[in-house]
Design a protein around this motif. Structure first.
Motif, PDB file in Angstrom:
ATOM      1  N   UNK A  31     -14.746  26.714-112.093  1.00  0.00           N
ATOM      2  CA  UNK A  31     -15.819  26.321-113.169  1.00  0.00           C
ATOM      3  C   UNK A  31     -16.711  27.601-112.724  1.00  0.00           C
ATOM      4  N   UNK A  84     -20.627  27.672-117.587  1.00  0.00           N
ATOM      5  CA  UNK A  84     -20.148  26.411-117.842  1.00  0.00           C
ATOM      6  C   UNK A  84     -21.030  25.395-117.224  1.00  0.00           C
ATOM      7  N   UNK A 122     -24.184  24.442-118.589  1.00  0.00           N
ATOM      8  CA  UNK A 122     -24.110  23.553-120.019  1.00  0.00           C
ATOM      9  C   UNK A 122     -23.450  22.125-119.381  1.00  0.00           C
ATOM     10  N   UNK A 123     -22.786  22.228-118.617  1.00  0.00           N
ATOM     11  CA  UNK A 123     -22.240  20.559-118.064  1.00  0.00           C
ATOM     12  C   UNK A 123     -23.691  19.768-117.548  1.00  0.00           C
ATOM     13  N   UNK A 125     -15.877  20.006-110.116  1.00  0.00           N
ATOM     14  CA  UNK A 125     -16.575  19.032-110.700  1.00  0.00           C
ATOM     15  C   UNK A 125     -17.312  18.385-109.687  1.00  0.00           C
ATOM     16  N   UNK A 135     -21.293  17.207-110.048  1.00  0.00           N
ATOM     17  CA  UNK A 135     -22.207  16.236-109.857  1.00  0.00           C
ATOM     18  C   UNK A 135     -23.129  16.044-108.985  1.00  0.00           C
TER      19      UNK A 135
END
Lengths: 108, 108
Positions: B14, B18, B21-22, B53, B57
């Motif tokens: 990623x 992005x 944004x996440x 991912x 987190x």
DNA sequence: CGTGTAAGGAATTCTGACACG
DNA sequence: CGTGTAAGGAATTCTGACACG
């Protein structure tokens, strides 16, 4: 109904260059498979394609079939057939569920 | 030892926009947390950062702590402490495993 | 049909730095 | 300390089109 509502597998966050590296396909090929409606990336506001890991896997499956001489048209047909089969299955499942609910609601 | 060797959660694919944004964090913040050694993105050949991912987190956890007034320095200390604790645990686990293996090898 | 490529433009990302506090 | 921003440059992605077959 499955595991998570939208797991990592389904989040569209990967750009086409990375997908190209992951799959070994050219960007041209990836865009063409979209044109043939075999994959459906999201778009950022500025129009950049974003793919999920699921898309990446689908693309590799597509590539295998193309290599075997299957045409994009046929691959698409196959996809549609599978989707319909799934839908039917869900309809049956929900009907059964409805009957069970009716049954237990009457009893109580 | 866990589930998959490298699951979707751990693949660094990623890009920073992005991730921004996440997570709702600015790119500046994300780069700064890297500078403070709190996240470790991969780099493409051309030097573009790629996150997993799991990184996303972790970044949200970091953001929460920063909001609570915790300094990056402290967050880092905490990370290191946890890593050490895990390592110790693994050592114990492997010792136990070794004893079990020795035991069963002798019996057979 | 499936894929390569050159073309021009717009958006992304990178680094190092100055700023505020 | 943590974050915003303007700066200049390099790399990415996009679309429509021509080409081959």
């Amino acid at each position: 109904m499955d595991t998570e509502p939208t797991s990592y597998r389904d989040r569209k966050v990967i750009s086409i260059g990375t997908v190209s590296e992951l799959t070994g396909l050219s960007e041209r090929q990836i865009r063409y498979y979209e044109e043939r409606k075999l994959v459906f990336p999201d778009r950022t506001k500025r129009g950049f394609r974003k793919y999920s890991f699921d898309d990446v896997e689908r693309l590799m499956d597509i590539a295998d079939k193309i290599e075997d001489g299957v045409q994009t048209f046929e691959i698409r047909q196959e996809m549609i057939r599978k989707k319909k089969a799934e839908t039917k299955e869900n309809v049956r499942e929900n009907m059964l569920r409805g009957q069970l609910n009716a049954h237990f609601n009457l009893r109580k």
